[in-house]
Design a protein around this motif. Structure first.
Motif, PDB file in Angstrom:
ATOM      1  N   LYS A   6      70.611  35.987  31.979  1.00  0.00           N
ATOM      2  CA  LYS A   6      71.491  36.562  32.863  1.00  0.00           C
ATOM      3  C   LYS A   6      72.194  35.533  33.735  1.00  0.00           C
ATOM      4  O   LYS A   6      73.399  35.870  33.776  1.00  0.00           O
ATOM      5  N   THR A   7      71.746  34.334  33.953  1.00  0.00           N
ATOM      6  CA  THR A   7      72.575  33.178  34.232  1.00  0.00           C
ATOM      7  C   THR A   7      73.854  32.803  33.559  1.00  0.00           C
ATOM      8  O   THR A   7      74.853  32.613  34.120  1.00  0.00           O
ATOM      9  N   ALA A   8      73.407  32.706  32.246  1.00  0.00           N
ATOM     10  CA  ALA A   8      74.817  32.612  31.411  1.00  0.00           C
ATOM     11  C   ALA A   8      75.734  33.630  31.209  1.00  0.00           C
ATOM     12  O   ALA A   8      76.782  33.488  30.869  1.00  0.00           O
ATOM     13  N   GLY A   9      75.343  34.890  31.680  1.00  0.00           N
ATOM     14  CA  GLY A   9      76.200  35.897  31.591  1.00  0.00           C
ATOM     15  C   GLY A   9      76.147  36.446  30.186  1.00  0.00           C
ATOM     16  O   GLY A   9      77.434  37.303  29.752  1.00  0.00           O
ATOM     17  N   ALA A  10      75.048  36.426  29.489  1.00  0.00           N
ATOM     18  CA  ALA A  10      75.095  36.989  28.045  1.00  0.00           C
ATOM     19  C   ALA A  10      74.394  38.352  28.120  1.00  0.00           C
ATOM     20  O   ALA A  10      73.749  38.588  29.010  1.00  0.00           O
ATOM     21  N   GLN A  11      74.546  39.049  26.839  1.00  0.00           N
ATOM     22  CA  GLN A  11      73.744  40.452  26.764  1.00  0.00           C
ATOM     23  C   GLN A  11      72.715  40.167  25.904  1.00  0.00           C
ATOM     24  O   GLN A  11      72.963  39.734  24.967  1.00  0.00           O
ATOM     25  N   LEU A  12      71.692  40.410  26.508  1.00  0.00           N
ATOM     26  CA  LEU A  12      70.470  40.261  25.922  1.00  0.00           C
ATOM     27  C   LEU A  12      70.289  41.694  24.896  1.00  0.00           C
ATOM     28  O   LEU A  12      69.940  42.643  25.533  1.00  0.00           O
ATOM     29  N   GLU A  13      69.997  41.346  23.535  1.00  0.00           N
ATOM     30  CA  GLU A  13      69.919  42.438  22.753  1.00  0.00           C
ATOM     31  C   GLU A  13      68.691  42.663  22.407  1.00  0.00           C
ATOM     32  O   GLU A  13      67.868  43.814  22.259  1.00  0.00           O
ATOM     33  N   ASP A  14      67.613  41.730  22.059  1.00  0.00           N
ATOM     34  CA  ASP A  14      66.396  41.683  21.558  1.00  0.00           C
ATOM     35  C   ASP A  14      65.597  40.418  22.051  1.00  0.00           C
ATOM     36  O   ASP A  14      66.338  39.300  22.264  1.00  0.00           O
ATOM     37  N   VAL A  31      77.690  26.646  25.356  1.00  0.00           N
ATOM     38  CA  VAL A  31      77.287  25.688  26.369  1.00  0.00           C
ATOM     39  C   VAL A  31      76.758  26.313  27.541  1.00  0.00           C
ATOM     40  O   VAL A  31      75.743  25.797  28.331  1.00  0.00           O
ATOM     41  N   LYS A  32      77.168  27.415  28.087  1.00  0.00           N
ATOM     42  CA  LYS A  32      76.702  28.070  29.111  1.00  0.00           C
ATOM     43  C   LYS A  32      75.324  28.517  28.813  1.00  0.00           C
ATOM     44  O   LYS A  32      74.365  28.555  29.705  1.00  0.00           O
ATOM     45  N   MET A  33      75.050  29.089  27.936  1.00  0.00           N
ATOM     46  CA  MET A  33      73.835  29.601  27.372  1.00  0.00           C
ATOM     47  C   MET A  33      72.797  28.635  27.297  1.00  0.00           C
ATOM     48  O   MET A  33      71.709  28.519  27.579  1.00  0.00           O
ATOM     49  N   SER A  34      73.088  27.251  26.446  1.00  0.00           N
ATOM     50  CA  SER A  34      72.289  26.473  26.319  1.00  0.00           C
ATOM     51  C   SER A  34      71.825  25.523  27.597  1.00  0.00           C
ATOM     52  O   SER A  34      70.822  25.018  27.783  1.00  0.00           O
ATOM     53  N   SER A  35      72.826  25.261  28.395  1.00  0.00           N
ATOM     54  CA  SER A  35      72.906  24.796  29.687  1.00  0.00           C
ATOM     55  C   SER A  35      71.642  25.635  30.629  1.00  0.00           C
ATOM     56  O   SER A  35      70.931  25.016  31.103  1.00  0.00           O
ATOM     57  N   ALA A  36      71.757  26.845  30.630  1.00  0.00           N
ATOM     58  CA  ALA A  36      70.808  27.876  31.482  1.00  0.00           C
ATOM     59  C   ALA A  36      69.478  27.516  30.877  1.00  0.00           C
ATOM     60  O   ALA A  36      68.714  27.630  31.657  1.00  0.00           O
ATOM     61  N   ILE A  37      69.335  27.375  29.493  1.00  0.00           N
ATOM     62  CA  ILE A  37      67.798  27.361  29.144  1.00  0.00           C
ATOM     63  C   ILE A  37      67.464  25.867  29.305  1.00  0.00           C
ATOM     64  O   ILE A  37      66.334  25.743  29.646  1.00  0.00           O
ATOM     65  N   ALA A  38      68.328  24.944  29.078  1.00  0.00           N
ATOM     66  CA  ALA A  38      67.799  23.656  29.485  1.00  0.00           C
ATOM     67  C   ALA A  38      67.533  23.311  31.119  1.00  0.00           C
ATOM     68  O   ALA A  38      66.410  22.575  31.511  1.00  0.00           O
ATOM     69  N   ASN A  39      68.324  24.015  31.812  1.00  0.00           N
ATOM     70  CA  ASN A  39      67.955  23.944  33.486  1.00  0.00           C
ATOM     71  C   ASN A  39      66.768  24.623  33.591  1.00  0.00           C
ATOM     72  O   ASN A  39      66.032  24.124  34.658  1.00  0.00           O
ATOM     73  N   GLY A  84      64.070  24.185  31.679  1.00  0.00           N
ATOM     74  CA  GLY A  84      63.285  23.458  30.983  1.00  0.00           C
ATOM     75  C   GLY A  84      62.881  23.618  29.475  1.00  0.00           C
ATOM     76  O   GLY A  84      61.916  23.158  28.890  1.00  0.00           O
ATOM     77  N   GLY A  85      63.653  24.580  28.998  1.00  0.00           N
ATOM     78  CA  GLY A  85      63.584  25.017  27.803  1.00  0.00           C
ATOM     79  C   GLY A  85      64.281  24.167  26.633  1.00  0.00           C
ATOM     80  O   GLY A  85      64.959  23.677  26.846  1.00  0.00           O
ATOM     81  N   ASN A  86      63.899  24.293  25.290  1.00  0.00           N
ATOM     82  CA  ASN A  86      64.480  23.612  24.424  1.00  0.00           C
ATOM     83  C   ASN A  86      64.764  24.695  23.268  1.00  0.00           C
ATOM     84  O   ASN A  86      63.946  25.435  22.637  1.00  0.00           O
ATOM     85  N   ILE A  87      65.961  24.751  22.605  1.00  0.00           N
ATOM     86  CA  ILE A  87      66.512  25.575  21.605  1.00  0.00           C
ATOM     87  C   ILE A  87      66.314  24.654  20.283  1.00  0.00           C
ATOM     88  O   ILE A  87      66.524  23.533  20.202  1.00  0.00           O
ATOM     89  N   VAL A  88      65.254  25.352  19.354  1.00  0.00           N
ATOM     90  CA  VAL A  88      65.046  24.820  18.396  1.00  0.00           C
ATOM     91  C   VAL A  88      65.556  25.314  17.240  1.00  0.00           C
ATOM     92  O   VAL A  88      65.586  24.840  15.986  1.00  0.00           O
ATOM     93  N   SER A  89      66.200  26.437  17.345  1.00  0.00           N
ATOM     94  CA  SER A  89      67.114  26.971  16.174  1.00  0.00           C
ATOM     95  C   SER A  89      68.180  27.802  16.694  1.00  0.00           C
ATOM     96  O   SER A  89      68.058  28.618  17.680  1.00  0.00           O
ATOM     97  N   LEU A  90      69.336  28.027  16.208  1.00  0.00           N
ATOM     98  CA  LEU A  90      70.347  28.684  16.528  1.00  0.00           C
ATOM     99  C   LEU A  90      71.408  29.138  15.403  1.00  0.00           C
ATOM    100  O   LEU A  90      71.624  28.347  14.657  1.00  0.00           O
ATOM    101  N   GLN A 136      61.437  33.723  31.853  1.00  0.00           N
ATOM    102  CA  GLN A 136      62.188  32.424  32.068  1.00  0.00           C
ATOM    103  C   GLN A 136      63.673  32.566  31.155  1.00  0.00           C
ATOM    104  O   GLN A 136      64.716  32.458  31.675  1.00  0.00           O
ATOM    105  N   VAL A 137      63.090  32.973  29.874  1.00  0.00           N
ATOM    106  CA  VAL A 137      64.360  33.093  28.935  1.00  0.00           C
ATOM    107  C   VAL A 137      65.374  34.409  29.492  1.00  0.00           C
ATOM    108  O   VAL A 137      66.649  34.007  29.464  1.00  0.00           O
ATOM    109  N   THR A 138      64.768  35.630  29.850  1.00  0.00           N
ATOM    110  CA  THR A 138      65.594  36.586  30.255  1.00  0.00           C
ATOM    111  C   THR A 138      66.442  35.923  31.642  1.00  0.00           C
ATOM    112  O   THR A 138      67.437  36.447  31.519  1.00  0.00           O
ATOM    113  N   GLU A 139      65.878  35.126  32.418  1.00  0.00           N
ATOM    114  CA  GLU A 139      66.593  34.989  33.316  1.00  0.00           C
ATOM    115  C   GLU A 139      67.775  34.039  33.138  1.00  0.00           C
ATOM    116  O   GLU A 139      68.831  34.055  33.801  1.00  0.00           O
ATOM    117  N   ALA A 140      67.477  33.149  32.356  1.00  0.00           N
ATOM    118  CA  ALA A 140      68.536  32.016  31.578  1.00  0.00           C
ATOM    119  C   ALA A 140      69.797  32.868  30.974  1.00  0.00           C
ATOM    120  O   ALA A 140      70.751  32.574  31.144  1.00  0.00           O
TER     121      ALA A 140
END
Length: 87
Positions: A77-85, A31-39, A41-47, A71-75
């Motif tokens: 970071k905001t969610a506190g996730a580790q970006l792998e790729d 929910v942290k990750m999806s909220s950061a993306i939605a905030n 203006g992005g949309n998750i089309v697959s997960l 913008q995705v990279t910033e989201a």
């Protein structure tokens, strides 16, 4: 067939940014990750989620539309996730 299921599952037919992130294996992380993306203006089309290298982590691959890679990279970071790729 299984190949078509996999293609649809990872959102390969959609234009956008695909990321793989590592999240802590605890409630509320998606929910942290999806909220950061939605905030942004992005949309998750697959997960899709997978077990991480250790059981305290979970790998998550998402296809996101409506955002740039920056913008995705910033989201992430905001969610506190580790970006792998990101691609």
């Amino acid at each position: 067939d299984l190949f078509h299921v996999f293609v649809d599952m990872v959102g390969a037919r959609h234009m956008g940014v695909r990321i793989t992130i590592v999240l802590d294996e605890k409630p509320g992380q998606l929910v942290k990750m999806s909220s950061a993306i939605a905030n942004q203006g992005g949309n998750i089309v697959s997960l899709v989620t997978f077990e991480g290298d250790d059981l305290s982590k979970r790998r998550c691959t998402c296809k996101i539309t409506g955002l740039t890679m920056e913008q995705v990279t910033e989201a992430v970071k905001t969610a506190g996730a580790q970006l792998e790729d990101i691609r």
